[in-house]
Scaffold this motif. Structure first.
Motif, PDB file in Angstrom:
ATOM      1  N   GLU A  55       0.825  -1.227  -0.084  1.00  0.00           N
ATOM      2  CA  GLU A  55      -0.055  -0.115   0.104  1.00  0.00           C
ATOM      3  C   GLU A  55       0.761   1.095   0.035  1.00  0.00           C
ATOM      4  OE1 GLU A  55      -3.563   1.991   2.544  1.00  0.00           O
ATOM      5  OE2 GLU A  55      -3.237  -0.094   3.020  1.00  0.00           O
ATOM      6  N   PHE A  56       1.911   1.357   0.774  1.00  0.00           N
ATOM      7  CA  PHE A  56       2.742   2.632   0.951  1.00  0.00           C
ATOM      8  C   PHE A  56       3.982   2.434   0.257  1.00  0.00           C
ATOM      9  CE2 PHE A  56      -0.073   2.023   4.606  1.00  0.00           C
ATOM     10  CZ  PHE A  56      -0.837   3.544   4.448  1.00  0.00           C
ATOM     11  N   GLY A  57       4.545   1.382  -0.639  1.00  0.00           N
ATOM     12  CA  GLY A  57       5.942   1.368  -1.122  1.00  0.00           C
ATOM     13  C   GLY A  57       6.879   1.199  -0.457  1.00  0.00           C
ATOM     14  N   VAL A  58       6.815   0.982   1.155  1.00  0.00           N
ATOM     15  CA  VAL A  58       7.839   0.956   1.950  1.00  0.00           C
ATOM     16  C   VAL A  58       8.713  -0.156   2.373  1.00  0.00           C
ATOM     17  CG1 VAL A  58       6.717   2.916   3.298  1.00  0.00           C
ATOM     18  CG2 VAL A  58       6.215   0.412   4.011  1.00  0.00           C
ATOM     19  N   LEU A  59       9.718  -0.204   3.056  1.00  0.00           N
ATOM     20  CA  LEU A  59      10.404  -1.552   3.473  1.00  0.00           C
ATOM     21  C   LEU A  59       9.148  -2.308   4.165  1.00  0.00           C
ATOM     22  CD1 LEU A  59      13.811  -0.393   4.674  1.00  0.00           C
ATOM     23  CD2 LEU A  59      13.018  -1.234   2.350  1.00  0.00           C
ATOM     24  N   PRO A  60       9.272  -3.821   4.318  1.00  0.00           N
ATOM     25  CA  PRO A  60       8.343  -4.609   5.051  1.00  0.00           C
ATOM     26  C   PRO A  60       8.931  -4.162   6.655  1.00  0.00           C
ATOM     27  CG  PRO A  60       9.917  -5.940   3.913  1.00  0.00           C
ATOM     28  CD  PRO A  60      10.080  -4.407   3.478  1.00  0.00           C
ATOM     29  N   PRO A  61       8.047  -3.710   7.461  1.00  0.00           N
ATOM     30  CA  PRO A  61       8.431  -3.415   8.859  1.00  0.00           C
ATOM     31  C   PRO A  61       8.589  -4.487   9.715  1.00  0.00           C
ATOM     32  CG  PRO A  61       6.194  -3.019   8.471  1.00  0.00           C
ATOM     33  CD  PRO A  61       6.604  -3.133   7.255  1.00  0.00           C
ATOM     34  N   GLY A  62       7.972  -5.679   9.589  1.00  0.00           N
ATOM     35  CA  GLY A  62       7.630  -6.734  10.464  1.00  0.00           C
ATOM     36  C   GLY A  62       9.070  -7.493  11.187  1.00  0.00           C
ATOM     37  N   ASP A  63      10.136  -7.690  10.399  1.00  0.00           N
ATOM     38  CA  ASP A  63      11.124  -8.185  11.028  1.00  0.00           C
ATOM     39  C   ASP A  63      12.020  -7.335  11.893  1.00  0.00           C
ATOM     40  OD1 ASP A  63      10.583 -10.498   9.915  1.00  0.00           O
ATOM     41  OD2 ASP A  63      12.014 -10.795   8.318  1.00  0.00           O
ATOM     42  N   ASN A 102       4.119  -2.302  13.489  1.00  0.00           N
ATOM     43  CA  ASN A 102       4.352  -1.983  11.996  1.00  0.00           C
ATOM     44  C   ASN A 102       3.772  -0.899  11.671  1.00  0.00           C
ATOM     45  OD1 ASN A 102       5.354  -4.719  11.951  1.00  0.00           O
ATOM     46  ND2 ASN A 102       3.671  -5.652  10.835  1.00  0.00           N
ATOM     47  N   LEU A 103       2.876  -0.420  12.315  1.00  0.00           N
ATOM     48  CA  LEU A 103       2.053   0.986  12.050  1.00  0.00           C
ATOM     49  C   LEU A 103       2.649   2.050  12.527  1.00  0.00           C
ATOM     50  CD1 LEU A 103      -1.671   0.025  12.916  1.00  0.00           C
ATOM     51  CD2 LEU A 103      -0.447   0.041  10.775  1.00  0.00           C
ATOM     52  N   GLU A 110       6.879   7.750   7.256  1.00  0.00           N
ATOM     53  CA  GLU A 110       6.212   8.754   6.493  1.00  0.00           C
ATOM     54  C   GLU A 110       6.544  10.107   7.040  1.00  0.00           C
ATOM     55  OE1 GLU A 110       2.049   8.263   5.835  1.00  0.00           O
ATOM     56  OE2 GLU A 110       2.491   7.105   3.945  1.00  0.00           O
ATOM     57  N   ARG A 111       6.664  10.310   8.426  1.00  0.00           N
ATOM     58  CA  ARG A 111       6.656  11.503   8.840  1.00  0.00           C
ATOM     59  C   ARG A 111       8.100  12.018   8.791  1.00  0.00           C
ATOM     60  NH1 ARG A 111       4.215  16.161  10.592  1.00  0.00           N
ATOM     61  NH2 ARG A 111       5.208  17.146  12.522  1.00  0.00           N
ATOM     62  N   LEU A 112       9.272  11.256   9.188  1.00  0.00           N
ATOM     63  CA  LEU A 112      10.518  11.732   9.118  1.00  0.00           C
ATOM     64  C   LEU A 112      11.263  11.442   7.618  1.00  0.00           C
ATOM     65  CD1 LEU A 112      11.727   9.969  12.457  1.00  0.00           C
ATOM     66  CD2 LEU A 112      10.851  12.549  11.995  1.00  0.00           C
ATOM     67  N   GLY A 113      10.726  10.723   6.781  1.00  0.00           N
ATOM     68  CA  GLY A 113      11.407  10.384   5.446  1.00  0.00           C
ATOM     69  C   GLY A 113      12.552   9.998   5.550  1.00  0.00           C
ATOM     70  N   HIS A 115      14.681   6.149   6.880  1.00  0.00           N
ATOM     71  CA  HIS A 115      14.309   4.680   7.317  1.00  0.00           C
ATOM     72  C   HIS A 115      15.195   4.362   8.712  1.00  0.00           C
ATOM     73  CE1 HIS A 115      13.311   3.629   3.148  1.00  0.00           C
ATOM     74  NE2 HIS A 115      12.447   3.024   3.764  1.00  0.00           N
ATOM     75  N   VAL A 116      16.387   4.951   8.723  1.00  0.00           N
ATOM     76  CA  VAL A 116      17.410   4.531   9.777  1.00  0.00           C
ATOM     77  C   VAL A 116      16.889   5.623  11.026  1.00  0.00           C
ATOM     78  CG1 VAL A 116      19.547   4.769  10.862  1.00  0.00           C
ATOM     79  CG2 VAL A 116      19.136   3.903   8.512  1.00  0.00           C
ATOM     80  N   SER A 117      16.585   7.068  10.857  1.00  0.00           N
ATOM     81  CA  SER A 117      16.284   7.821  11.802  1.00  0.00           C
ATOM     82  C   SER A 117      14.997   7.360  12.319  1.00  0.00           C
ATOM     83  CB  SER A 117      16.098   9.257  11.293  1.00  0.00           C
ATOM     84  OG  SER A 117      15.716  10.184  12.058  1.00  0.00           O
ATOM     85  N   ALA A 118      13.912   7.029  11.811  1.00  0.00           N
ATOM     86  CA  ALA A 118      12.830   6.357  12.315  1.00  0.00           C
ATOM     87  C   ALA A 118      12.908   5.305  12.944  1.00  0.00           C
ATOM     88  CB  ALA A 118      11.767   6.227  11.020  1.00  0.00           C
ATOM     89  N   LEU A 119      13.778   4.358  12.792  1.00  0.00           N
ATOM     90  CA  LEU A 119      13.955   3.133  13.505  1.00  0.00           C
ATOM     91  C   LEU A 119      14.932   3.648  14.752  1.00  0.00           C
ATOM     92  CD1 LEU A 119      15.122   0.630  10.684  1.00  0.00           C
ATOM     93  CD2 LEU A 119      13.067   0.573  12.204  1.00  0.00           C
ATOM     94  N   ASP A 120      15.778   4.504  14.719  1.00  0.00           N
ATOM     95  CA  ASP A 120      16.486   4.912  15.830  1.00  0.00           C
ATOM     96  C   ASP A 120      15.368   5.397  17.072  1.00  0.00           C
ATOM     97  OD1 ASP A 120      18.750   4.116  14.995  1.00  0.00           O
ATOM     98  OD2 ASP A 120      19.542   5.959  14.233  1.00  0.00           O
ATOM     99  N   TRP A 121      14.471   6.362  16.285  1.00  0.00           N
ATOM    100  CA  TRP A 121      13.354   6.892  17.301  1.00  0.00           C
ATOM    101  C   TRP A 121      12.383   5.868  17.947  1.00  0.00           C
ATOM    102  CZ3 TRP A 121      12.649  11.361  19.681  1.00  0.00           C
ATOM    103  CH2 TRP A 121      13.219  12.610  19.020  1.00  0.00           C
TER     104      TRP A 121
END
Length: 319
Positions: A55-63, A102-103, A110-113, A115-121
């Motif tokens: 739906e969003f064209g993002v990396l799969p977040p589950g793992d 996942n959500l 989406e908010r930060l644009g 990947h790495v920064s968002a996972l760090d948060w």
């Protein structure tokens, strides 16, 4: 005795990586390690992850979510957040099957644009004892050459992580599409800077081997000063490694990266049916074999984090 390792990078995905990270997190808490990093495969195309990816064209977040949960502490904060991010919605509506974590991850992407920064948060929110990084910055598909489908011996190409993991044929090799994805720079640097790199356990062809197929990450794994530990699975996996003995898992890994230098191979005591054969296979790669009790006594098909932590500590400290 070699000094205590200061950093460890674990590569994989799913439940296998969760167990490995849970063990390494315990060593972090005990000050055997001062840095733990997870590098996670990003090829999942099923379940909540697959739906969000589509739906969003993002990396799969589950793992990635599971890795973050594994690094949560054993205090009330850590246990609570680990449960929250792993919570899966029930019901019969559009949210059925989606996971809170996942959500949260996709929302921050989406908010930060970034990947790495968002996972760090997310890691900071959870109080994670380590960092979680994707192995690549774009979604990937796994393809496999499979023999024995439709009653024939001509290889058939099977596409998709779920499809490869559940194939009824015999997998001879796997590849990524695209074949040269952009590796996560932070993941590459973590591997280069590590004292130890841990490959496995996990779904062998869809969670472990894919890391060796990302060119920049593969180069880092080959050239790193870190000692590489391969943690073998506890049993064959229907659809991926049907009929595989421990030495067959090792052979499949090395066939995909023959230039990889392995320092230690860890196997569970009960899975080694022929010690001499496995010892010979490990020695052929100039590695050492460590056999220990690492399976969960209550669920023999999964690694026990406490037992795995004990084995890891003995290996990392040279005892």
């Amino acid at each position: 005795m070699r000094p205590l390792a200061q950093s460890a990078v674990a590569l994989g995905g799913g439940h296998g990586l969760h167990a490995s990270l849970s063990a390494l997190r315990k060593l972090h808490d005990e000050l055997t390690l001062d840095q733990v990093t997870a590098v996670v495969t990003v090829a999942d195309n099923g379940g909540s992850s697959g739906r969000l990816r589509g739906e969003f064209g993002v990396l799969p977040p589950g793992d990635l979510r599971m890795a973050l949960a594994a690094l949560c502490g054993d205090d009330e904060w850590g246990r609570t957040w680990a449960d929250v991010v792993q919570h899966r919605f029930a019901g019969e509506g559009d949210m059925n099957g989606h996971v809170i974590g996942n959500l949260l991850i996709v929302g921050l992407w989406e908010r930060l644009g970034d990947h790495v920064s968002a996972l760090d948060w997310v890691g900071r929110l959870l109080g994670a004892r380590g960092r979680v990084l994707p192995m690549a910055l774009t979604p990937l598909d796994i393809t496999a050459q499979v023999r024995g489908l439709a009653g024939g011996d001509v290889p058939t190409t099977v596409r998709g992580q779920v499809e490869v993991a559940t194939t009824e044929g015999i997998i001879s090799s796997v590849a990524l599409d695209p074949a040269d994805p952009v590796a996560c720079p932070e993941a590459v640097q973590a591997v280069l800077d590590a004292d130890w790199v841990v490959l496995g356990p996990g779904s062998w062809f869809t969670s472990v081997i894919p890391h060796l197929l990302v060119p920049e990450l593969r180069d880092a794994l080959v050239s790193t000063r870190a000692r590489v530990m391969v943690v073998l699975n506890l049993e064959e996996q229907p659809g991926e490694t049907q009929g595989y003995a421990p030495e067959d898992h090792l052979a499949a890994l090395m066939e995909h990266a023959p230039e990889l230098t392995v320092h230690t191979v860890l196997a569970d005591t009960r899975t080694v049916t022929d010690h001499d054969v496995l010892q010979g296979a490990v020695a052929s790669y100039d590695a050492r074999l460590v056999v220990a009790d690492v399976a969960d006594p209550a669920a023999g098909a999964r690694h026990d984090p406490d037992l795995l932590a004990k084995a890891y500590e003995q290996i990392l400290t040279g005892e």
